[in-house]
Scaffold this motif. Structure first.
Motif: not given
Ligand SMILES: NC(=O)C1=CN([C@@H]2O[C@H](COP(=O)(O)OP(=O)(O)OC[C@H]3O[C@@H](n4cnc5c(N)ncnc54)[C@H](O)[C@@H]3O)[C@@H](O)[C@H]2O)C=CC1
Ligand SMILES: O=C(O)C(=O)COP(=O)(O)O
Length: 635
Positions: A298-305
């Protein structure tokens, strides 16, 4: 029952390790919850018993601990019972369904043990139709092992083997509920994934894929495909675990300057290969190349946005051999169109396979491969052997070091330890949140105060739960009694234990549990004890876990909801001031406790809150002049 084993059956070890020939019930004291094979002495009918295993997810730990005690008997196993000519009862071989391509060495091992059905490319319906005839299922990333699959198995499926690292395609909760063990093969494809990362890095830099396609289309475009050099460029490795550190090592060999971001990796392991651990912001702002190697959590989901791409150097190049879901793919298309990201090389996608008209896949500055990171002959042989051994071991009822969902503790120990299990996990979860990001955690000590003789206190489960509390917020691994030590070791975490015998009632297994993390910086300096370690202690009171000590300060708050810790000058009115700020933003306070070392000097206020205070509210708390530091912690 006859004792001569039949060479035509695969039952010898099964019988030796699991067969209970005289009892008609499952032996709960046996430290395994896998399958207990029972042959009734007055019947040739063989029955397979499953003990329902517990999931120790933070939200349901206490309820599932009770469930673990429940035992269900499955229907008669459906492979037919046979008698040899000499009258020996032979237990039929288990059936192992392999739903994706697996290395031959692994298949050979499986064939020596059971009936192996290699059925590739099954539709979800076909998989569900077959599964009730199978004792084990082996998959890679392409088979979705959903709740429907476990339902369709009708209790026969005992183990799912994931021939690789990521277990995001297996519904672990459903597996656990159906008493099915899940095992994976976490180490054999590390090098393959790292090498693929380097292959994507180098081929992207020199436009190899695009130039190849254009030549095959009859063109000769030498000036269009001028590349960029790697030497002297900065590579940011995001996630310095098994794959990330191997990528870093190789990139150093290419003359690159390598930095890494991993909040939980020890700095000395990075330094040993000449890599600096930096913050997320620093990594993305300074890198010419960014390579992703963190798990999808959950913490890294879509962290590159959109936000993170905006902070990158214009012209940055991105490589992803981790999981597609860590990138917001629409945002990446926008970043490619605007030139922030000059090129991307992707092995993994949010949906696999991605839609044929995916803008990302079709983008001319993007190089793609169809999830090939683990696909070398060597890795596939290694993974196949690793998973075959794990599956055979599981069918034999052995403990598996790579099990991801199966605690194995006798029920009576479980029921006694239940509230302490919750306490242990919460203390681990709190302690890790007190560490300053980037410090790297290596040494954790768990101190149990107990009136019991050390031999009559089994702390494996408590240690596992502290480990779970520490590791789960920072990884996609599900920790349980089986894999806790293995996972801690993999992450370079040393968990030591100390028992302190106290003069109290041995009626209760544990008086207090203390978790200490040494050689780290803390986000909340008051959590450091005199010896410089983060130290928190808790007790179970009336069945409820309580936090009783933070650093040198005594507190007493029940560990429910979330927690705010404030260090302040010990003076009147502090509780009111903070309570008002929380009240104004509709944050409900469930309890408060103040602990101090010396009157009118410093005190610690522990405040339980139902809701998470927003940034503004936290800012206001920080602005109260007598408050020296504070931290918000999720339990
Ligand atoms: N493309 C492919 O075929 C393959 C993909 N993989 C994927 O590669 C990834 C890494 O695998 P391993 O190195 O084996 O796992 P690992 O568990 O050894 O390493 C992951 C690292 O990420 C770190 N991490 C956790 N949260 C982070 C965050 N927010 N920011 C930065 N770092 C964070 C962890 O501390 C850990 O050190 C996984 O997602 C795995 O599924 C692995 C093998 C093959
Ligand atoms: O091991 C992993 O996490 C992978 O992503 C490899 O996937 P695969 O087994 O090649 O489908």
């Amino acid at each position: 029952m006859a004792s001569t084993p039949s060479p035509r059956t695969a039952t010898t070890t099964l019988q030796n390790s699991l067969l209970s020939s005289s009892s008609s019930s499952v032996n709960h004291n046996k430290p395994s919850n896998l399958s207990f094979l029972h042959a009734s002495s007055n019947s040739s009918s063989l029955k397979l018993f499953h003990s329902v295993s517990a999931s120790f997810s933070p939200s349901n730990s206490s309820s599932t601990i009770c469930n673990v005690i429940k035992t269900v008997e499955s229907a008669d196993i459906s492979f037919s019972n046979a008698r040899d000519l000499d009258g020996v009862v032979s237990i039929p071989k288990p059936t192992i369904l392999v739903s994706e391509k697996l290395g031959e060495a692994g298949l050979d091992l499986l064939r020596s043990f059971g009936n192996v059905d290699c059925s590739y490319d099954l539709s979800p319906q076909d998989l569900c139709a077959k599964i009730s005839l199978c004792d084990a299922l082996i998959v890679r990333s392409g088979t979705k092992v959903t709740r429907e699959v476990f339902e369709a198995a009708q209790g026969r499926l005992k183990v799912v083997g994931r021939a690789g690292v990521g277990i995001d395609n297996v519904d672990l909760q459903a597996a656990t509920e159906f008493g099915c063990l899940v095992v994976n093969a976490p180490t054999a494809n590390t090098i393959a994934a790292a090498e693929h990362g380097i292959a994507l890095l180098t081929s992207m830099a020199r436009n190899v894929a695009q130039a190849d396609a254009s030549m095959k289309a009859g063109k000769w475009l030498r000036s269009k495909y001028v590349g960029v050099s790697l030497v002297g460029k900065t590579l940011a490795v995001m996630g310095f675990g098994k794959v990330g550190s191997e990528v870093a090592r190789r990139a150093k060999g290419l003359g690159m300057h390598v930095i890494a971001h991993d909040p939980y990796a020890p700095a000395d392991r990075a330094r040993a290969i000449g890599v600096d651990l930096v913050s997320f912001e620093q990594a993305i702002a300074t890198a010419d190349f960014v390579s992703l190697h963190m798990p999808l959590t959950p913490a890294t989901k879509k962290v590159f946005n959109d936000d993170t791409f905006a902070k990158m150097k214009k012209g940055v190049r991105l490589i992803n051999v981790a999981r597609g879901g860590v990138i917001d793919e629409d945002a990446l298309v926008r970043a490619l169109d605007s030139g922030i990201v000059a090129q991307a090389a992707l092995d993994v996608f949010t949906v696999e396979p991605p839609p044929k008209d995916s803008k990302l896949v079709q983008h001319e500055n993007v190089t793609v491969t169809p999830h090939l990171g683990a696909s070398t002959k060597e890795a596939q042989e290694g993974v196949a052997i690793e998973i075959a051994e794990a599956v055979v071991g599981a069918l034999n009822g052995e403990l598996s070091a790579t099990a991801v969902n199966a605690p194995m503790v006798p029920p009576e120990v479980l029921s006694e330890l239940a509230p302490y299990v919750v306490l242990a996990e919460k203390l681990g979860r709190l302690a890790v949140q007190l560490v300053t990001g980037g410090s790297g955690i290596q040494n954790v000590k768990v101190v149990y105060k107990s009136a019991r003789d050390p031999d009559s206190l089994d702390t494996r489960l408590l240690r596992a739960m502290v480990t779970k509390g520490i590791i789960e917020p920072i990884s996609d691994t599900i920790i349980n009694l089986v894999n806790a030590d293995f996972s801690a070791k993999q992450k370079g975490l040393r968990i030591s234990e100390e028992r302190v015998i106290v003069d109290s009632s041995p009626e209760y297994p544990v008086e207090s549990i203390q978790v200490q993390i040494s050689n780290v910086q803390s986000r909340f300096a008051s959590a450091l004890s005199e010896n410089g370690n983060i130290s928190i202690e808790g007790k179970v009171k009336y069945g409820v876990p309580h936090l009783t000590r933070v650093g040198s300060f005594s507190v007493d708050v029940s560990l429910e909801g979330n927690l705010i810790l404030c260090k302040q000058v010990d003076q009147p009115g502090m509780i009111g001031q903070v309570g008002n700020i929380l009240g104004e933003s509709n944050v409900n306070v469930s309890f408060m406790s103040v602990g101090r070392t010396v009157r009118r000097k410093q005190a610690i206020m522990a405040i339980g809150v139902d809701e998470e205070p927003n940034k503004d509210t936290q800012k206001k708390i920080g602005e109260v002049s007598a408050i020296e530091e504070f931290v918000f912690l999720k339990l």
